[in-house]
Design a protein around this motif. Structure first.
Motif, PDB file in Angstrom:
ATOM      1  N   THR A   2       0.704  -1.243   0.126  1.00  0.00           N
ATOM      2  CA  THR A   2      -0.105   0.111   0.055  1.00  0.00           C
ATOM      3  C   THR A   2       0.842   1.323   0.047  1.00  0.00           C
ATOM      4  N   MET A   4       0.699   4.881   1.014  1.00  0.00           N
ATOM      5  CA  MET A   4      -0.115   5.956   1.864  1.00  0.00           C
ATOM      6  C   MET A   4       0.308   7.402   1.539  1.00  0.00           C
ATOM      7  N   ASP A   5      -0.675   8.207   1.173  1.00  0.00           N
ATOM      8  CA  ASP A   5      -0.188   9.668   1.280  1.00  0.00           C
ATOM      9  C   ASP A   5      -0.362  10.360   2.564  1.00  0.00           C
ATOM     10  N   THR A   7      -2.623  12.136   3.922  1.00  0.00           N
ATOM     11  CA  THR A   7      -3.928  11.967   4.517  1.00  0.00           C
ATOM     12  C   THR A   7      -4.248  10.836   5.043  1.00  0.00           C
ATOM     13  N   ASP A   8      -3.826   9.777   4.187  1.00  0.00           N
ATOM     14  CA  ASP A   8      -3.931   8.555   4.796  1.00  0.00           C
ATOM     15  C   ASP A   8      -3.214   7.983   6.073  1.00  0.00           C
ATOM     16  N   ARG A   9      -2.113   8.717   6.242  1.00  0.00           N
ATOM     17  CA  ARG A   9      -1.151   8.706   7.535  1.00  0.00           C
ATOM     18  C   ARG A   9      -1.937   9.508   8.549  1.00  0.00           C
ATOM     19  N   THR A  12      -4.708   7.091   9.590  1.00  0.00           N
ATOM     20  CA  THR A  12      -4.427   5.832  10.661  1.00  0.00           C
ATOM     21  C   THR A  12      -3.962   6.538  12.079  1.00  0.00           C
ATOM     22  N   ARG A  40     -11.445   5.875   2.072  1.00  0.00           N
ATOM     23  CA  ARG A  40     -10.095   5.564   2.272  1.00  0.00           C
ATOM     24  C   ARG A  40     -10.178   4.607   3.407  1.00  0.00           C
ATOM     25  N   MET A  41     -11.008   4.758   4.499  1.00  0.00           N
ATOM     26  CA  MET A  41     -10.680   3.605   5.323  1.00  0.00           C
ATOM     27  C   MET A  41     -11.048   2.217   4.778  1.00  0.00           C
ATOM     28  N   ARG A  43     -10.482   1.415   1.498  1.00  0.00           N
ATOM     29  CA  ARG A  43      -9.530   1.064   0.981  1.00  0.00           C
ATOM     30  C   ARG A  43      -8.267   0.607   1.693  1.00  0.00           C
ATOM     31  N   LEU A  44      -8.057   1.357   2.819  1.00  0.00           N
ATOM     32  CA  LEU A  44      -6.764   0.820   3.653  1.00  0.00           C
ATOM     33  C   LEU A  44      -6.876  -0.434   4.547  1.00  0.00           C
ATOM     34  N   SER A 149       1.195   7.358  13.469  1.00  0.00           N
ATOM     35  CA  SER A 149       1.960   7.651  12.267  1.00  0.00           C
ATOM     36  C   SER A 149       2.764   8.598  12.160  1.00  0.00           C
TER      37      SER A 149
END
Length: 152
Positions: A2, A4-5, A7-9, A12, A40-41, A43-44, A149
């Motif tokens: 994965t 992660m950008d 925003t993803d970080r 999380t 996003r969640m 997808r993660l 994160s």
């Protein structure tokens, strides 16, 4: 793997602090709508970046007042896969790490009392996993963190 950008970080990290945080609260903090956060969640989770949502319970309140760390050198005739399956399924094992150096694994266990540590070691011996081991008992835990994160 994965990718992660930022925003993803952030998402999380917020979930690591409080897995019950609302989608609206997360969205407000990262600048997304609740539905975009939810997407996003999902997808993660699907990609395996988020393995599970959990509770950070106090071990002492659950009656598990002893934390021990075991350095384990495996007897490889028994098999490494059998050991890791045992560790993964044992209720006392909080963490199991494959490590470098003269030891094979570092295992963190939480048990009610010292007799629990002894019982765990007896299980390892009975299953013939050990070539040798060293046990350390934690006297106290001034700092313990779940995943964050933060990038180093």
């Amino acid at each position: 793997m994965t990718v992660m950008d930022t925003t993803d970080r952030k998402i999380t990290g917020l979930l690591a602090e409080d897995a019950r945080r609302s989608l609206a609260d997360i969205g407000e903090r990262v600048g997304l709508s609740p539905s975009a956060v939810n997407d996003r969640m999902r997808r993660l989770v699907a990609e395996g970046a988020i393995k599970r949502f959990t509770v950070d319970a106090d071990p002492t309140a659950l009656g598990l007042s002893v934390t021990a760390f075991l350095l384990v050198a495996l007897d490889y005739e028994t098999g490494e896969e059998a050991f890791t399956a045992f560790a993964d399924g044992h209720p006392a094992v909080a963490e199991c790490h494959h490590v470098t150096g003269e030891w094979s694994y570092l295992v963190k266990i939480r048990v009610r009392d010292l007799a629990g540590v002894e019982a765990f070691l007896s299980e390892l011996k009975a299953r013939r996993f050990l070539a040798r081991s060293q046990t350390m008992i934690a006297l106290s835990t001034p700092t313990e963190r779940a995943f964050t994160s933060a990038e180093n």
